[in-house]
Scaffold this motif. Structure first.
Motif, PDB file in Angstrom:
ATOM      1  N   CYS A  19      -7.092  -1.578   0.737  1.00 39.96           N
ATOM      2  CA  CYS A  19      -6.069  -2.036   2.022  1.00 39.96           C
ATOM      3  C   CYS A  19      -6.734  -1.964   3.232  1.00 39.96           C
ATOM      4  O   CYS A  19      -7.212  -1.644   3.992  1.00 39.96           O
ATOM      5  N   CYS A  53      -5.352   0.762   5.980  1.00 38.15           N
ATOM      6  CA  CYS A  53      -5.706   1.958   5.979  1.00 38.15           C
ATOM      7  C   CYS A  53      -6.883   2.697   5.051  1.00 38.15           C
ATOM      8  O   CYS A  53      -7.691   3.931   5.949  1.00 38.15           O
ATOM      9  N   CYS A  91       0.615  -0.916  -0.071  1.00 37.88           N
ATOM     10  CA  CYS A  91       0.404   0.216   0.080  1.00 37.88           C
ATOM     11  C   CYS A  91       1.021   1.207  -0.058  1.00 37.88           C
ATOM     12  O   CYS A  91       1.641   1.307   0.611  1.00 37.88           O
ATOM     13  N   CYS A  94       0.345   3.406   4.040  1.00 41.00           N
ATOM     14  CA  CYS A  94       0.819   2.287   5.383  1.00 41.00           C
ATOM     15  C   CYS A  94       1.759   1.628   4.083  1.00 41.00           C
ATOM     16  O   CYS A  94       2.346   1.032   5.813  1.00 41.00           O
TER      17      CYS A  94
END
Ligand SMILES: [Zn+2]
Length: 320
Positions: free
Chosen positions: A43, A46, A17, A20
């Motif tokens: 994701c 996050c 990601c 994050c």
């Protein structure tokens, strides 16, 4: 259509990601807005929404190059309607930002398109320039609007004369790594300078679920994920200039110190997923606001068709 359990295991090894660094994704869609195969993931750490896998910078460049070859044969001239719309949008952006400006900002737009927004800021007394990686309307910008729009790529740019306001209008969602783009913009911007971003809001009423995803939009932000990414790249939030009911995010930031990566992202993937599905086809199209917007749009198309020609010839005369 969806197979979340499969998806997270399939992509764990190859995907990270951009916000994050997480590698656990839920596939929320297998199709683009035209019904063609396009895998979109969320994701789980996050809530950032993106293509799976994310195309590389080279693949993105090749996509635009081939689209350009298909759409244009040689350099083309934008239609009066397109120019009028871009000019009015530039005026709208200027009016929105003016209360936050001192008036002497030097403005730099990344992904400046025809160059209308740059020119609008110039007519309001700012020094303004920009870059546009596509070739489409470079000559028109230069010769008709008399703007300074360089045909170059953000990452090839090491010096932009330290602008004090950078504009990124409907561009961030097209980058292979928005983190890399925002970090690069941070190095270009003057200390304490302003950074303004507009992009579609994936949790706002900008489209029904089936019409939401397409190849060119690699990332789909929520106000929370956009702000979190900007903060990680060294920007502090100044103001949000469009409410939750808007189909787009309009956010103003100021350059600050880059903070060490914040591990405390309190964004919840399930909340984002719920909000994305909130506007199903029926409730979306029946909302009074939608109908009102639709009527206004049809009316504005009619008015545009009737007035664009004289609007643009008058504008170009003034700019000469
Ligand atoms: Zn994430």
């Amino acid at each position: 259509m969806m197979n979340p359990s499969n998806a997270s295991s399939t992509h764990t090894k190859m995907m990270h990601c951009d916000l994050c660094g997480g590698s656990d994704f839920t596939v929320i869609s297998e199709l683009d807005r035209h019904g063609k195969a396009l895998q979109t993931g969320l994701c789980r750490a996050c809530g950032l929404v993106m293509h799976l896998p994310v195309p590389s910078e080279e693949e993105v460049a090749e996509y635009y190059a081939s689209r350009y070859r298909a759409d244009y044969h040689g350099e083309s001239e934008p239609s009066p309607r397109r120019v009028m719309r871009a000019w009015n949008n530039g005026e709208r952006i200027y009016s929105q930002l003016a209360p936050s400006l001192k008036g002497d900002e030097s403005v730099f737009e990344i992904g400046a398109g025809i160059g209308c927004t740059v020119k609008v800021f110039e007519t309001h007394g700012h020094s303004a320039s920009g870059i546009e990686p596509n070739h489409d309307f470079n000559r028109y910008s230069r010769e008709n609007l008399h703007t300074r729009i360089e045909n170059t790529n953000l990452f090839d740019l090491n010096d932009a004369n330290t602008p004090t306001l950078v504009l990124l209008i409907h561009v961030i969602e097209h980058f292979s790594s928005p983190r890399r783009a925002l970090s690069h913009i941070h190095t270009l911007l003057a200390d304490g300078g302003l950074f303004y971003v507009e992009c579609p809001n994936v949790t706002g009423p900008f489209a029904t679920f089936g019409r939401m995803f397409h190849y060119a939009h690699i990332y789909n932000f929520t106000p929370e994920t956009l702000q979190a990414l900007a903060e990680e790249c060294g920007f502090e939030h100044v103001s949000t200039l469009a409410g939750a009911a808007s189909p787009d995010i309009h956010m103003l930031f100021r350059k600050a110190e880059v903070q060490p990566a914040a591990a405390q992202l309190q964004l919840y993937a399930s909340t984002v997923e719920g909000q994305i599905h909130a506007y199903n086809a029926l409730s979306y199209h029946l909302r009074p606001v939608y109908l009102q917007r639709r009527v206004c749009k049809l009316w504005s198309y009619l008015v545009e068709g009737l007035t664009a020609g004289s609007f643009v010839s008058k504008l170009l005369k003034t700019l000469r």
